[in-house]
Design an enzyme around this catalytic site. Sequence first.
Site, PDB file in Angstrom:
ATOM      1  N   GLU A   1      17.413   9.757  32.416  1.00 39.86           N
ATOM      2  CA  GLU A   1      16.871   9.219  31.160  1.00 39.86           C
ATOM      3  C   GLU A   1      17.521   7.885  30.786  1.00 39.86           C
ATOM      4  O   GLU A   1      18.086   7.725  29.708  1.00 39.86           O
ATOM      5  CB  GLU A   1      17.045  10.242  30.030  1.00 39.86           C
ATOM      6  CG  GLU A   1      16.251  11.520  30.266  1.00 39.86           C
ATOM      7  CD  GLU A   1      16.271  12.487  29.090  1.00 39.86           C
ATOM      8  OE1 GLU A   1      17.198  12.434  28.277  1.00 39.86           O
ATOM      9  OE2 GLU A   1      15.343  13.310  28.991  1.00 39.86           O
TER      10      GLU A   1
ATOM     11  N   GLU B   1      11.653  17.169  34.334  1.00 38.49           N
ATOM     12  CA  GLU B   1      12.116  17.991  33.207  1.00 38.49           C
ATOM     13  C   GLU B   1      10.938  18.260  32.296  1.00 38.49           C
ATOM     14  O   GLU B   1      10.198  17.341  31.945  1.00 38.49           O
ATOM     15  CB  GLU B   1      13.174  17.264  32.363  1.00 38.49           C
ATOM     16  CG  GLU B   1      14.546  17.269  32.928  1.00 38.49           C
ATOM     17  CD  GLU B   1      15.569  16.697  31.956  1.00 38.49           C
ATOM     18  OE1 GLU B   1      15.446  16.911  30.729  1.00 38.49           O
ATOM     19  OE2 GLU B   1      16.503  16.036  32.426  1.00 38.49           O
TER      20      GLU B   1
HETATM   21  C1  BGP Z   1      17.042  15.896  28.316  1.00 34.18           C
HETATM   22  C2  BGP Z   1      18.287  15.871  29.158  1.00 34.18           C
HETATM   23  C3  BGP Z   1      18.755  17.202  29.644  1.00 34.18           C
HETATM   24  C4  BGP Z   1      18.385  18.378  28.793  1.00 34.18           C
HETATM   25  C5  BGP Z   1      17.060  18.268  28.083  1.00 34.18           C
HETATM   26  C6  BGP Z   1      16.822  19.280  26.996  1.00 34.18           C
HETATM   27  O1  BGP Z   1      17.080  14.871  27.396  1.00 34.18           O
HETATM   28  O2  BGP Z   1      18.114  15.074  30.299  1.00 34.18           O
HETATM   29  O3  BGP Z   1      20.098  17.088  29.993  1.00 34.18           O
HETATM   30  O4  BGP Z   1      19.381  18.992  28.163  1.00 34.18           O
HETATM   31  O5  BGP Z   1      16.860  17.011  27.531  1.00 34.18           O
HETATM   32  O6  BGP Z   1      17.507  18.898  25.850  1.00 34.18           O
HETATM   33  P1  BGP Z   1      18.428  19.857  25.032  1.00 34.18           P
HETATM   34  O7  BGP Z   1      19.394  20.412  25.984  1.00 34.18           O
HETATM   35  O8  BGP Z   1      19.058  19.015  24.015  1.00 34.18           O
HETATM   36  O9  BGP Z   1      17.523  20.877  24.454  1.00 34.18           O
END
Ligand code: BGP
Length: 473
Positions: A176, A367
């Site tokens: 990201e 993701e």
């Molecule tokens: C993205 C990241 C991840 C992950 C995901 C979900 O932004 O790349 O590392 O964690 O989001 O977010 P969260 O864990 O805050 O729910």
Amino acid sequence: MTTSNPVVFPDGFLWGGATAANQIEGAYDQGGKGLSIQDVMPNGIVAPRTEVPTPDNLKLEAIDFYHRYAEDIALFAEMGFSVFRFSIAWSRIFPNGDEEAPNEEGLAFYDRVLDELEKHGIEPLVTISHYETPLHLAETYDGWVSRDLIGFYERYVRVLFERYGHRVKRWLTFNEINSVLHAPLLSGGINTPKDRLAPSALFQAAHHELVASALATKIAHETDPDIQVGCMVIAMPIYPLTPAPADVLAVMNADHANLMFSDVHTRGAYPGYALRYFRENDIELDITDEDREILTNTVDFVSFSYYMSLCETADPTKSAGEGNIMGGVPNPHLPASEWGWQIDPVGLRVVLNQFWDRWGKPLFIVENGLGAKDRLVEVDGVKTVVDDYRISYLNDHLVQVAEAVADGVQVLGYTSWGPIDLVSASTAQMSKRYGFIYVDRDDDGSGTLTRYRKKSFDWYGEVIRSNGASLTR
Ligand code: BGP
């Protein structure tokens, strides 16, 4: 345009899940690992960081993947994964980040993980830097604000490609990368608090990361022309809150801020709108001729996370959306998760088309998923979670991926976020669960770490076995 065609995915479509070292491994001080920024961020992106690791930081032990990777990978194999995305913790390989020689014990750990994946025929997809800059680089150099980081990162990737290049064919340079403008410490290892960080320093840090990423692509291709390197960005379709031209313009500007990174990654140079923004906002960047040359090493594919869409408006009285770091305002037509992330499956088709139309590069959804509170129950004497909400979220998003494929978009694969429960990046909680596999650990750190298959475990296995044909419209 709607259709009643069956859900079809291309042959060879890669199915799997995605994780990050700091959210699963634990063992934060074992195997010669140095501290990373995550070890002093017990609150996720919520300030403040601590001076030293504190026991309330769930990431220190996380879900102990460091010791349980074989069991976890076997569970992924049981679902039929053909790909597993994970990150290498930079601070396991270079504990401080600026050493001359790597830490052999750290390298050996990822050898073992790769052996296990190979055993099950699962392709690795490796993120080189996923929100886990070595702490020393943050404290001594202010992270990516310093040009020195390019050299340290170069040394790190050379070691990775040399050691694993023959068995890892797909790499992602920075997780990201476009989040650095919003979360400088998390994303760019920048220790200076955001409110004291000059815009020039922030964009200079972004520039250093873009150069480092292009340099990694160059080195990868020189090491082995079969290696494919992708960028990784937050994908977030932005809709105008109203049809007022001022709102549409607000969308264009927000899009530019998000897409600048992948524009540079895919085109090899800064777009005109970025140069104008720098010019008109007194942002003076140190961009050398050598940097310009390096940037021409464009990525082989574009990967992205997708969780939500946003609305933008020129109306300053409208407030920002809850729980997302990218700004924007809530969409009155969409429901939201328990953490306020708005759920918009159609947005995934929109963004796949937008990216394909804009860059014409293969796309990889690395993701996507629903963070939700789960309840462990007993069904027919077996402990499980009846997570129909997660199944429905993933089903609806995957149907939209198939729609995009039917639109002609080239999609390489899909790795859902957090195939096994892990520590949240934004809130550092365990209770924000994404997995097909439940991990017995709670926000207070208690629990046995035992793994349980949720209802979605069998569901996803069937989706993979049928190459998407079991999805329902
Ligand atoms: C993205 C990241 C991840 C992950 C995901 C979900 O932004 O790349 O590392 O964690 O989001 O977010 P969260 O864990 O805050 O729910």
